[in-house]
Design a protein around this motif. Structure first.
Motif, PDB file in Angstrom:
ATOM      1  N   CYS A 228       0.649  -1.308   0.085  1.00 29.24           N
ATOM      2  CA  CYS A 228      -0.227   0.025   0.188  1.00 29.24           C
ATOM      3  C   CYS A 228       0.756   1.301   0.000  1.00 29.24           C
ATOM      4  O   CYS A 228       1.796   1.289   0.735  1.00 29.24           O
TER       5      CYS A 228
ATOM      6  N   ILE B  49       2.953   2.650   3.160  1.00 34.33           N
ATOM      7  CA  ILE B  49       1.734   2.362   4.289  1.00 34.33           C
ATOM      8  C   ILE B  49       1.817   0.886   4.379  1.00 34.33           C
ATOM      9  O   ILE B  49       1.497   0.107   3.572  1.00 34.33           O
ATOM     10  N   ASP B  50       1.621   0.653   5.877  1.00 33.03           N
ATOM     11  CA  ASP B  50       1.410  -0.810   6.381  1.00 33.03           C
ATOM     12  C   ASP B  50       0.063  -1.059   6.166  1.00 33.03           C
ATOM     13  O   ASP B  50      -0.663  -0.065   6.770  1.00 33.03           O
ATOM     14  N   GLU B  51      -0.306  -1.994   5.597  1.00 29.79           N
ATOM     15  CA  GLU B  51      -1.794  -2.408   5.643  1.00 29.79           C
ATOM     16  C   GLU B  51      -2.581  -2.343   6.848  1.00 29.79           C
ATOM     17  O   GLU B  51      -3.546  -2.204   6.943  1.00 29.79           O
ATOM     18  N   ALA B  52      -1.802  -2.836   7.955  1.00 24.27           N
ATOM     19  CA  ALA B  52      -2.407  -2.583   9.091  1.00 24.27           C
ATOM     20  C   ALA B  52      -2.696  -1.176   9.552  1.00 24.27           C
ATOM     21  O   ALA B  52      -3.674  -1.029  10.490  1.00 24.27           O
ATOM     22  N   GLU B  53      -2.263  -0.224   9.094  1.00 21.56           N
ATOM     23  CA  GLU B  53      -2.552   1.300   9.503  1.00 21.56           C
ATOM     24  C   GLU B  53      -3.787   1.456   8.493  1.00 21.56           C
ATOM     25  O   GLU B  53      -4.473   2.475   9.199  1.00 21.56           O
ATOM     26  N   ILE B  54      -4.342   0.889   7.654  1.00 28.72           N
ATOM     27  CA  ILE B  54      -5.369   1.382   6.886  1.00 28.72           C
ATOM     28  C   ILE B  54      -6.682   0.863   7.452  1.00 28.72           C
ATOM     29  O   ILE B  54      -6.972  -0.275   7.889  1.00 28.72           O
ATOM     30  N   ARG B  55      -7.726   1.900   7.990  1.00 31.49           N
ATOM     31  CA  ARG B  55      -8.683   1.390   8.362  1.00 31.49           C
ATOM     32  C   ARG B  55     -10.071   1.358   7.430  1.00 31.49           C
ATOM     33  O   ARG B  55      -9.722   1.928   6.512  1.00 31.49           O
TER      34      ARG B  55
END
Length: 131
Positions: free
Chosen positions: A71, A87-93
């Motif tokens: 991402c 962006i780390d995929e875990a950061e995406i809400r």
């Protein structure tokens, strides 16, 4: 009470005109939804997906793109595209339920005289109390 022919000849064309305008607007709404879905399906491929985008100005914006499983935050304008950061995929809400409003919801709210573009249904917090 008997209706005069003048009344019927004046009001009926007006009613038909209003109905025709409403039908054309509804067909335009359906066409725009169809075209938006087609544009998204064309833009998103197996390796490249636009997850989210937001306009900052008429010709400037930000987008979150997933490219080959990674991402990225991308800034774009009419003359330039720039990779801002990975962006780390875990950061995406994921979007909250009911967060996005569609045209019909906004139209119903406007017709009821309570157009609320903030999405909080007319409730404003003021020192912990709702109005």
């Amino acid at each position: 009470m008997k209706l005069s022919t003048g009344f019927a000849s004046d009001v009926l064309p007006l009613i038909f005109s209003i109905l025709a305008i409403a039908a054309v607007l509804y067909l335009c709404y359906l066409l725009s939804r169809y075209l938006a879905k087609k544009a998204n399906s064309i833009a998103n491929t197996a390796n490249i997906q636009i997850l989210e985008r937001v306009a900052l100005a008429q010709d400037k914006g930000l987008a979150i793109a997933k490219i080959c499983g990674r991402c990225y935050l991308i800034g774009f304008s009419s003359d330039r595209i720039e990779l801002l950061k990975e962006i780390d995929e875990a950061e995406i809400r994921s979007p909250e339920p009911g967060a996005g409003r569609n045209f019909v919801d906004a139209l119903n709210a406007a017709l009821k005289g309570r157009l609320d573009l903030t999405g909080n249904n007319g409730k404003h917090k003021n020192d912990g109390h709702e109005k």
